[in-house]
Scaffold this motif. Structure first.
Motif, mmCIF file in Angstrom:
data_model
loop_
_atom_site.group_PDB
_atom_site.id
_atom_site.type_symbol
_atom_site.label_atom_id
_atom_site.label_comp_id
_atom_site.label_asym_id
_atom_site.label_seq_id
_atom_site.Cartn_x
_atom_site.Cartn_y
_atom_site.Cartn_z
ATOM 1 N N ALA A 156 0.815 -1.215 0.000
ATOM 2 C CA ALA A 156 0.000 0.000 0.000
ATOM 3 C C ALA A 156 0.850 1.267 0.000
ATOM 4 O O ALA A 156 0.559 2.238 -0.713
ATOM 5 C CB ALA A 156 -0.943 -0.013 1.203
ATOM 6 N N LEU A 157 1.917 1.270 0.810
ATOM 7 C CA LEU A 157 2.749 2.473 0.882
ATOM 8 C C LEU A 157 3.507 2.700 -0.417
ATOM 9 O O LEU A 157 3.684 3.857 -0.849
ATOM 10 C CB LEU A 157 3.718 2.370 2.056
ATOM 11 C CG LEU A 157 4.466 3.660 2.418
ATOM 12 C CD1 LEU A 157 3.476 4.781 2.727
ATOM 13 C CD2 LEU A 157 5.401 3.425 3.598
ATOM 14 N N ARG A 158 3.932 1.636 -1.068
ATOM 15 C CA ARG A 158 4.604 1.775 -2.352
ATOM 16 C C ARG A 158 3.647 2.341 -3.390
ATOM 17 O O ARG A 158 4.023 3.206 -4.187
ATOM 18 C CB ARG A 158 5.151 0.421 -2.818
ATOM 19 C CG ARG A 158 5.775 0.425 -4.204
ATOM 20 C CD ARG A 158 6.894 1.440 -4.332
ATOM 21 N NE ARG A 158 7.478 1.456 -5.652
ATOM 22 C CZ ARG A 158 8.118 2.490 -6.183
ATOM 23 N NH1 ARG A 158 8.274 3.610 -5.467
ATOM 24 N NH2 ARG A 158 8.635 2.431 -7.386
ATOM 25 N N LEU A 159 2.400 1.871 -3.379
ATOM 26 C CA LEU A 159 1.407 2.408 -4.307
ATOM 27 C C LEU A 159 1.153 3.883 -4.024
ATOM 28 O O LEU A 159 1.049 4.692 -4.962
ATOM 29 C CB LEU A 159 0.099 1.616 -4.199
ATOM 30 C CG LEU A 159 -1.022 2.061 -5.136
ATOM 31 C CD1 LEU A 159 -0.633 1.841 -6.599
ATOM 32 C CD2 LEU A 159 -2.323 1.310 -4.830
ATOM 33 N N ALA A 160 1.071 4.245 -2.756
ATOM 34 C CA ALA A 160 0.879 5.651 -2.405
ATOM 35 C C ALA A 160 2.062 6.500 -2.855
ATOM 36 O O ALA A 160 1.893 7.648 -3.285
ATOM 37 C CB ALA A 160 0.667 5.793 -0.896
ATOM 38 N N ASP A 161 3.256 5.953 -2.775
ATOM 39 C CA ASP A 161 4.439 6.698 -3.197
ATOM 40 C C ASP A 161 4.422 6.957 -4.701
ATOM 41 O O ASP A 161 4.870 8.005 -5.161
ATOM 42 C CB ASP A 161 5.695 5.916 -2.819
ATOM 43 C CG ASP A 161 6.960 6.724 -3.035
ATOM 44 O OD1 ASP A 161 7.076 7.815 -2.447
ATOM 45 O OD2 ASP A 161 7.826 6.282 -3.810
ATOM 46 N N THR A 163 1.443 6.753 -6.829
ATOM 47 C CA THR A 163 0.216 7.386 -7.350
ATOM 48 C C THR A 163 -0.369 8.450 -6.439
ATOM 49 O O THR A 163 -1.349 9.097 -6.802
ATOM 50 C CB THR A 163 -0.867 6.321 -7.600
ATOM 51 O OG1 THR A 163 -1.358 5.819 -6.342
ATOM 52 C CG2 THR A 163 -0.328 5.166 -8.431
ATOM 53 N N GLY A 164 0.206 8.634 -5.248
ATOM 54 C CA GLY A 164 -0.309 9.638 -4.327
ATOM 55 C C GLY A 164 -1.323 9.110 -3.343
ATOM 56 O O GLY A 164 -1.706 9.827 -2.406
ATOM 57 N N ALA A 315 1.024 9.022 2.150
ATOM 58 C CA ALA A 315 0.848 8.195 3.332
ATOM 59 C C ALA A 315 -0.298 7.222 3.080
ATOM 60 O O ALA A 315 -0.895 7.200 1.997
ATOM 61 C CB ALA A 315 0.571 9.068 4.554
ATOM 62 N N LEU A 316 -0.624 6.419 4.081
ATOM 63 C CA LEU A 316 -1.679 5.430 3.925
ATOM 64 C C LEU A 316 -3.075 6.034 4.057
ATOM 65 O O LEU A 316 -4.062 5.383 3.743
ATOM 66 C CB LEU A 316 -1.493 4.300 4.950
ATOM 67 C CG LEU A 316 -0.235 3.450 4.758
ATOM 68 C CD1 LEU A 316 -0.181 2.339 5.798
ATOM 69 C CD2 LEU A 316 -0.181 2.870 3.346
ATOM 70 N N MET A 331 -1.291 19.039 -4.463
ATOM 71 C CA MET A 331 -2.302 19.340 -3.463
ATOM 72 C C MET A 331 -2.531 18.085 -2.622
ATOM 73 O O MET A 331 -2.562 16.959 -3.139
ATOM 74 C CB MET A 331 -3.613 19.828 -4.087
ATOM 75 C CG MET A 331 -4.375 18.818 -4.905
ATOM 76 S SD MET A 331 -5.968 19.469 -5.541
ATOM 77 C CE MET A 331 -6.939 19.573 -4.021
ATOM 78 N N ALA A 332 -2.658 18.294 -1.315
ATOM 79 C CA ALA A 332 -2.991 17.207 -0.395
ATOM 80 C C ALA A 332 -4.467 17.321 -0.040
ATOM 81 O O ALA A 332 -5.000 18.432 0.087
ATOM 82 C CB ALA A 332 -2.129 17.293 0.856
ATOM 83 N N LEU A 333 -5.131 16.166 0.122
ATOM 84 C CA LEU A 333 -6.578 16.192 0.332
ATOM 85 C C LEU A 333 -7.017 15.032 1.213
ATOM 86 O O LEU A 333 -6.526 13.910 1.089
ATOM 87 C CB LEU A 333 -7.309 16.125 -1.013
ATOM 88 C CG LEU A 333 -8.837 16.110 -0.982
ATOM 89 C CD1 LEU A 333 -9.416 17.005 -2.085
ATOM 90 C CD2 LEU A 333 -9.385 14.686 -1.177
#
Length: 430
Positions: A156-161, A163-164, A315-316, A331-333
């Motif tokens: 999950a963290l790799r995917l977040a890194d 694709t956001g 992040a997760l 942008m963070a959301l």
């Protein structure tokens, strides 16, 4: 001061969850016209509630794609009857609810390129979609596909890194993967996949509009740093997916002139340009002119908090999108699914649909509500991934009246065999 009768106009459209809205501005950003179409009331034949269909599993949530098409017909006709001179419009753009996906049937591009101005868009495009009910942002039915995507990329963290965001059920990549697994023939019959934003731009362009970087960030498919599709995510989702998505581009890109259909049917100028549409959340950041350090809160069908950042730190929980206005920024959301529809349901139940009466009741309630608090998750929430209504007393014990999604209250005082049977929802106090 009123604008000169021949001064340029600019249109902004918003294909949101519950309605289609438009605003016409002059060069100084003065609002000269605004209008809208409510999906539930103005298009009752589609039988939506809050602009969507919630399926029996309460996880699958869709909207009829032809409803959005017909809404545009109604809106432009209303504007024409109101006397808006479309020949003055120099450019148009807009936004769409994020994460909704549109699947164009094979041959739809030819249809878009040869629209007959004597017929409505709804008539012309009724056979142009391989999936008639579009998955939207409220959908949470693709959990299996989310787990598979995260496993394929290394967690999950790799995917977040990349694709956001970690894998989310509503994100378009996971919806495509679900379609591949459950209705492969529909995906095989698909020529192009759009987001709601690029779908709306395609209608005006008379051809397939590209997905922009910012809205494309909410798909679990875009590498947000490279601003291109992630090969590992594409391969884990569906074969040859890059062909169905097209190449993404900056959110401020000029896509081309408006389709001749709109020139001939409504009187648009041939020089009117279509600018890329983006997601409603990125559009809010752009419209509010946020800068680094600013934070905004939006209370809508979904509730969001978002801010401008320079360095992505995925992040997760939460999301990082490419900025719609600065190619070097992000942008963070945070998004919360149970927003205005949940508030309206409580209003209807407590005060018969009157916000005025609700406000009176609220003012008469002591500040702090005696230490009592409630969490209302009519549909499965995003953060946290919870469902149901949970009320807690001042001693932190859960109230005996807590309701799962589905319209009933139940006793939380015991498990099976405790005798705490369901209580009709109207017996609940607010």
């Amino acid at each position: 001061m009123a604008a000169a009768p021949d001064s340029p106009l600019y249109l902004g459209l918003d294909f949101s969850t519950q309605q289609l809205k438009v605003v016409a501005l002059d060069g100084s950003l003065a609002v000269l016209h605004q209008d809208g179409v409510q999906f539930d009331s103005d298009l009752p034949e589609f039988r939506t509630q809050g602009g969507v269909h919630i399926h029996p599993d309460r996880l699958t949530v869709t909207s009829p794609v032809l409803m959005w098409v017909k809404a545009l017909d109604l809106l432009l006709d209303k504007m024409k009857r109101a006397g808006l001179d479309f020949s003055r419009v120099r450019a148009l753009s807009g936004s769409g609810q994020q994460h909704g996906s549109v699947f164009w049937r094979r041959g739809a591009s030819q249809t878009l390129n040869q629209l007959d101005p004597d017929l409505s868009l709804h008539q012309l495009l009724q056979d142009s979609f391989s999936v008639s009910d579009s998955p939207v942002w409220m959908d949470s039915s693709s959990g299996q596909q989310c787990r598979a995507l995260q496993a394929a990329v290394g967690g999950a963290l790799r995917l977040a890194d990349i694709t956001g965001s970690r894998a989310y059920e509503r994100f378009t990549g996971n919806q495509i993967s679900k379609l591949r697994g459950t209705r492969a023939e529909d995906l095989d019959n698909t020529e192009r996949i759009s987001l709601v934003s690029s779908f709306a731009a395609s209608l005006f362009l008379g051809g397939y509009a590209a997905i922009d970087y910012s809205d494309g960030s909410g798909m679990n498919l875009l590498d947000i740093r490279r601003r291109s599709w992630s090969e590992v995510c594409l391969e884990a989702t569906a074969p040859h997916l890059d062909r169905l998505l097209g190449d993404p581009l900056p959110s401020m890109s000029v896509l081309g002139p408006v389709s001749s259909y709109f020139v001939r049917r409504y009187g648009f100028s041939e020089s009117c340009r279509v600018v890329a549409f983006t997601g409603d959340n990125p559009a809010s950041l752009a419209g509010m002119r946020l800068q680094q350090g600013d934070v905004a809160v939006s209370l809508g069908t979904s509730d969001t908090v978002f801010l401008w950042i320079q360095e992505p730190r995925p992040a997760l929980e939460g999301h990082i999108f490419c900025s719609p206005v600065d190619l070097q920024a992000f942008m963070a959301l945070l998004c919360f699914k149970n927003g205005s529809l949940t508030r309206e349901e409580i209003r209807n139940r407590c005060t018969g649909g009157s916000w005025e009466a609700f406000s009176v009741t609220l003012r008469e309630t002591p500040l702090g509500n005696g230490g009592n608090i409630g969490f209302y998750f009519d549909t499965k929430e995003i953060t946290p991934p919870a469902v149901g209504v949970h009320r807690f007393a001042s001693d932190d014990s859960e109230s005996h009246l807590s309701r799962p999604a589905g319209g009933l209250l139940e006793s939380s005082g015991g498990g099976p065999g405790s005798g705490g049977g369901p209580v009709p929802v109207q017996e609940a106090s607010c």
